[in-house]
Design a protein around this motif. Sequence first.
Motif, PDB file in Angstrom:
ATOM      1  N   ILE A  12       1.957   7.240  -1.263  1.00  0.00           N
ATOM      2  CA  ILE A  12       2.857   8.262  -1.819  1.00  0.00           C
ATOM      3  C   ILE A  12       2.170   9.006  -2.967  1.00  0.00           C
ATOM      4  CG2 ILE A  12       5.016   8.626  -3.070  1.00  0.00           C
ATOM      5  CD1 ILE A  12       6.198   6.327  -1.390  1.00  0.00           C
ATOM      6  N   ARG A  13       1.481   8.276  -3.864  1.00  0.00           N
ATOM      7  CA  ARG A  13       0.790   8.894  -4.994  1.00  0.00           C
ATOM      8  C   ARG A  13      -0.287   9.880  -4.536  1.00  0.00           C
ATOM      9  NH1 ARG A  13       1.139   3.860  -7.487  1.00  0.00           N
ATOM     10  NH2 ARG A  13      -0.962   3.325  -6.844  1.00  0.00           N
ATOM     11  N   SER A  14      -0.850   9.635  -3.372  1.00  0.00           N
ATOM     12  CA  SER A  14      -1.910  10.536  -2.890  1.00  0.00           C
ATOM     13  C   SER A  14      -1.365  11.949  -2.687  1.00  0.00           C
ATOM     14  CB  SER A  14      -2.522  10.014  -1.595  1.00  0.00           C
ATOM     15  OG  SER A  14      -1.628  10.245  -0.505  1.00  0.00           O
ATOM     16  N   GLY A  15      -0.059  12.036  -2.373  1.00  0.00           N
ATOM     17  CA  GLY A  15       0.547  13.345  -2.155  1.00  0.00           C
ATOM     18  C   GLY A  15       0.071  14.004  -0.872  1.00  0.00           C
ATOM     19  N   SER A  48       0.812  -1.227   0.000  1.00  0.00           N
ATOM     20  CA  SER A  48       0.000   0.000   0.000  1.00  0.00           C
ATOM     21  C   SER A  48       0.844   1.275   0.000  1.00  0.00           C
ATOM     22  CB  SER A  48      -0.951   0.011   1.197  1.00  0.00           C
ATOM     23  OG  SER A  48      -0.207   0.022   2.403  1.00  0.00           O
ATOM     24  N   PRO A  85       2.969   2.612  -2.353  1.00  0.00           N
ATOM     25  CA  PRO A  85       2.877   3.453  -3.560  1.00  0.00           C
ATOM     26  C   PRO A  85       1.592   4.289  -3.608  1.00  0.00           C
ATOM     27  CG  PRO A  85       3.611   1.258  -4.143  1.00  0.00           C
ATOM     28  CD  PRO A  85       3.233   1.217  -2.705  1.00  0.00           C
ATOM     29  N   ALA A  86       0.484   3.709  -3.194  1.00  0.00           N
ATOM     30  CA  ALA A  86      -0.787   4.453  -3.198  1.00  0.00           C
ATOM     31  C   ALA A  86      -0.734   5.610  -2.207  1.00  0.00           C
ATOM     32  CB  ALA A  86      -1.951   3.522  -2.867  1.00  0.00           C
TER      33      ALA A  86
END
Length: 155
Positions: free
Chosen positions: A70-73, A65, A67-68
């Motif tokens: 981190i991608r959320s910012g 989980s 990467p998700a």
Amino acid sequence: MSKIFDFVPHPRIAQRTKLAPVKVADQLPRDGRMDRFNTWLALKITAGVGTMWCAYAFTVIALISLPAAIRSGNTITIISWIAQTFLQLVLLSIIIVGQNVQSAAADKRSEATYEDADAVLHTALQIQKHLEAQDGAIEKILASLPAAPAGGSAV
């Protein structure tokens, strides 16, 4: 023959001869069937979760989980992932492993202390027998000496 000293053993000495050191298994509930089952299940789960292999598996699960997050910012989401997913999930197993190691060391120290105390007790009882033998020898020597004159000095 009179005795110089009457040895009165402490009641714990007799109790100790009938008991062994306390073990974890001695502390388990023996009353109800459900209590025994719950304890058995808790010990099995703790034994499984308290391994480094489980910590590695939890790390892999947590990293899925990442990467998700981190991608959320979103800073809150990333901090939540670190605190709630990674730290709680992975550190749980590692802490249990550490506690198991510490517990095993404490059990060994406890067993050694028990054995040392048993050795000291045995030695003390041997000293007591030695002193009783000396008392008997001293009393024999005193009985073999001529009696001091009445009212006079023995010198």
